[in-house]
Design an enzyme around this catalytic site. Structure first.
Site, PDB file in Angstrom:
ATOM      1  N   GLY A  23      18.350 -29.669  42.824  1.00 58.23           N
ATOM      2  CA  GLY A  23      19.924 -29.351  41.835  1.00 58.23           C
ATOM      3  C   GLY A  23      20.165 -27.932  41.814  1.00 58.23           C
ATOM      4  O   GLY A  23      20.632 -27.114  42.765  1.00 58.23           O
ATOM      5  N   ILE A  24      19.885 -27.634  40.546  1.00 55.14           N
ATOM      6  CA  ILE A  24      21.257 -26.142  39.921  1.00 55.14           C
ATOM      7  C   ILE A  24      19.928 -25.121  40.675  1.00 55.14           C
ATOM      8  O   ILE A  24      20.752 -24.117  41.660  1.00 55.14           O
ATOM      9  CB  ILE A  24      21.715 -25.776  38.915  1.00 55.14           C
ATOM     10  CG1 ILE A  24      22.737 -27.028  38.473  1.00 55.14           C
ATOM     11  CG2 ILE A  24      22.584 -25.030  38.792  1.00 55.14           C
ATOM     12  CD1 ILE A  24      22.591 -27.134  37.067  1.00 55.14           C
ATOM     13  N   ASP A  43       8.314 -23.474  39.803  1.00 53.58           N
ATOM     14  CA  ASP A  43       9.070 -24.938  39.044  1.00 53.58           C
ATOM     15  C   ASP A  43       8.143 -25.844  38.940  1.00 53.58           C
ATOM     16  O   ASP A  43       6.710 -24.778  39.348  1.00 53.58           O
ATOM     17  CB  ASP A  43       9.664 -25.709  40.005  1.00 53.58           C
ATOM     18  CG  ASP A  43      10.442 -26.307  39.658  1.00 53.58           C
ATOM     19  OD1 ASP A  43      10.543 -27.268  38.981  1.00 53.58           O
ATOM     20  OD2 ASP A  43      11.920 -26.756  40.246  1.00 53.58           O
ATOM     21  N   ASP A  58       3.367 -24.716  35.409  1.00 55.84           N
ATOM     22  CA  ASP A  58       4.031 -25.362  34.150  1.00 55.84           C
ATOM     23  C   ASP A  58       4.177 -24.445  32.862  1.00 55.84           C
ATOM     24  O   ASP A  58       3.179 -24.272  32.184  1.00 55.84           O
ATOM     25  CB  ASP A  58       2.788 -26.030  34.304  1.00 55.84           C
ATOM     26  CG  ASP A  58       2.686 -27.436  33.325  1.00 55.84           C
ATOM     27  OD1 ASP A  58       4.005 -27.536  32.803  1.00 55.84           O
ATOM     28  OD2 ASP A  58       2.222 -27.955  33.048  1.00 55.84           O
ATOM     29  N   ASN A  83      16.504 -21.345  34.654  1.00 58.05           N
ATOM     30  CA  ASN A  83      17.238 -22.833  34.879  1.00 58.05           C
ATOM     31  C   ASN A  83      16.136 -23.747  33.885  1.00 58.05           C
ATOM     32  O   ASN A  83      16.323 -24.764  33.608  1.00 58.05           O
ATOM     33  CB  ASN A  83      17.677 -22.368  36.417  1.00 58.05           C
ATOM     34  CG  ASN A  83      17.628 -24.046  36.945  1.00 58.05           C
ATOM     35  OD1 ASN A  83      19.227 -24.382  36.064  1.00 58.05           O
ATOM     36  ND2 ASN A  83      17.261 -24.025  36.955  1.00 58.05           N
ATOM     37  N   TYR A 150      17.843 -32.989  23.451  1.00 58.52           N
ATOM     38  CA  TYR A 150      18.951 -31.254  24.420  1.00 58.52           C
ATOM     39  C   TYR A 150      19.485 -30.627  24.145  1.00 58.52           C
ATOM     40  O   TYR A 150      19.862 -29.688  24.480  1.00 58.52           O
ATOM     41  CB  TYR A 150      19.111 -32.389  25.424  1.00 58.52           C
ATOM     42  CG  TYR A 150      19.080 -32.359  26.331  1.00 58.52           C
ATOM     43  CD1 TYR A 150      18.617 -31.226  26.723  1.00 58.52           C
ATOM     44  CD2 TYR A 150      20.932 -32.067  26.938  1.00 58.52           C
ATOM     45  CE1 TYR A 150      19.159 -30.570  28.695  1.00 58.52           C
ATOM     46  CE2 TYR A 150      21.077 -31.040  28.553  1.00 58.52           C
ATOM     47  CZ  TYR A 150      20.060 -30.509  28.954  1.00 58.52           C
ATOM     48  OH  TYR A 150      20.313 -30.393  29.934  1.00 58.52           O
ATOM     49  N   PRO A 180      27.045 -25.471  32.323  1.00 56.27           N
ATOM     50  CA  PRO A 180      27.379 -26.739  33.341  1.00 56.27           C
ATOM     51  C   PRO A 180      27.828 -27.961  32.692  1.00 56.27           C
ATOM     52  O   PRO A 180      27.519 -28.136  32.078  1.00 56.27           O
ATOM     53  CB  PRO A 180      26.117 -27.085  34.005  1.00 56.27           C
ATOM     54  CG  PRO A 180      25.575 -25.878  34.119  1.00 56.27           C
ATOM     55  CD  PRO A 180      25.784 -25.410  32.538  1.00 56.27           C
ATOM     56  N   GLY A 181      29.276 -28.706  33.150  1.00 57.64           N
ATOM     57  CA  GLY A 181      29.428 -29.873  32.293  1.00 57.64           C
ATOM     58  C   GLY A 181      28.503 -31.080  33.271  1.00 57.64           C
ATOM     59  O   GLY A 181      27.147 -30.994  33.327  1.00 57.64           O
ATOM     60  N   ASP A 184      26.212 -33.320  39.987  1.00 55.17           N
ATOM     61  CA  ASP A 184      26.011 -34.121  41.108  1.00 55.17           C
ATOM     62  C   ASP A 184      24.671 -33.601  41.100  1.00 55.17           C
ATOM     63  O   ASP A 184      24.900 -33.151  42.708  1.00 55.17           O
ATOM     64  CB  ASP A 184      27.260 -34.773  41.605  1.00 55.17           C
ATOM     65  CG  ASP A 184      26.559 -36.236  42.000  1.00 55.17           C
ATOM     66  OD1 ASP A 184      25.672 -36.726  41.729  1.00 55.17           O
ATOM     67  OD2 ASP A 184      27.443 -36.613  42.953  1.00 55.17           O
TER      68      ASP A 184
END
Length: 254
Positions: A23-24, A43, A58, A83, A150, A180-181, A184
């Site tokens: 994703g981002i 990640d 982790d 992120n 969240y 971000p909104g 996708d």
């Protein structure tokens, strides 16, 4: 008149991207590398395919977080793209319990803060005029009935961004956030299924509805966020700190 425009080139800069496997985060890795940066990525995923040196951590595990912080001290990033985050849904009357709160806050707030702090300490210790870019969300600007924890965690990101920016300004380390909104990403398949469960919708219905509700009329792409991250990492934004930039197609009016 000759315009001396500030560069977006990041050659010579070391960039750390957390939550980089999809994703981002994955788009950010591509964009930072394209601008000439040396990119390090982390990640929880075992596999990674991108233009970066990748190490798995982790961040919910105390040892994993400690190892990540030690790694940050080694790589000495000039730029942090902070992120890594988790998402969950549930009514405050049922699923939105303390266990869910602890899980989300362990990554979205506790680990987020620890990574930001480690990068800030490294930047100050080595005299780097760095840039810290935290990933907030439009959810951090308003509550939502099924996404209480969240939303609260992302509101904390915005608040910590402001506090850190003020603390680090004397050291010429800039701290900003991106909100971000609806973007996708592959995660939206999971999010859409959650809304289908809790709101009784058909699969795909919620995703279509939120895209159509955006003032611009469609969901954003990971690259829309990554391009703003490059701007915040570069000298183009050298007089910006303590700000939260919405990349949401007009969803939230600030």
């Amino acid at each position: 008149m000759t315009l001396n425009a500030a560069p977006t080139d990041l050659t010579g800069k070391t960039v750390l991207v957390t939550g980089a496997a999809g994703g981002i985060g994955a788009s950010a890795v591509e964009h930072f590398a394209a601008m000439g940066a040396t990119v390090y990525a982390s990640d929880i995923a075992d596999d990674f395919d991108g233009a970066a040196t990748y190490v798995r951590f982790d961040l919910m595990d105390p040892k994993g977080l400690d190892d990540c912080l030690a790694w940050i001290a080694e790589i000495k990033p000039d730029v942090l793209f902070n992120n890594a985050a988790l998402f969950a849904m549930g009514s405050i009357l049922e699923e939105g319990d303390l266990q869910q709160l602890d899980r989300l806050f362990s990554v979205n707030v506790r680990a987020f803060y620890a990574v930001m702090q480690a990068c800030a300490k490294s930047m100050v210790a080595h005299g780097q005029h760095g840039s810290i870019i935290n990933l907030a969300s439009q959810a951090g600007h308003r509550g939502e009935a099924l996404v209480a924890h969240y939303c609260a965690s992302k509101a904390a990101v915005i608040s910590y961004t402001q506090s850190a920016a003020l603390a680090l300004a004397p050291h010429k380390v800039r701290v900003n956030a991106i909100s971000p909104g609806v973007i996708d990403t592959p995660m939206w398949k999971t999010v859409d299924a959650m809304f289908a469960k809790f709101e009784g919708k058909e699969i795909g219905q919620k995703k279509r509805e939120v895209g159509e509700a955006v003032p611009l009329g469609y969901m954003g792409a990971p690259a829309d966020v990554a391009r703003v991250a490059v701007f915040l990492a570069s000298d183009q934004s050298s007089y910006m700190t303590a700000q939260t930039i919405g990349v949401d197609g007009g969803n939230v009016l600030r």
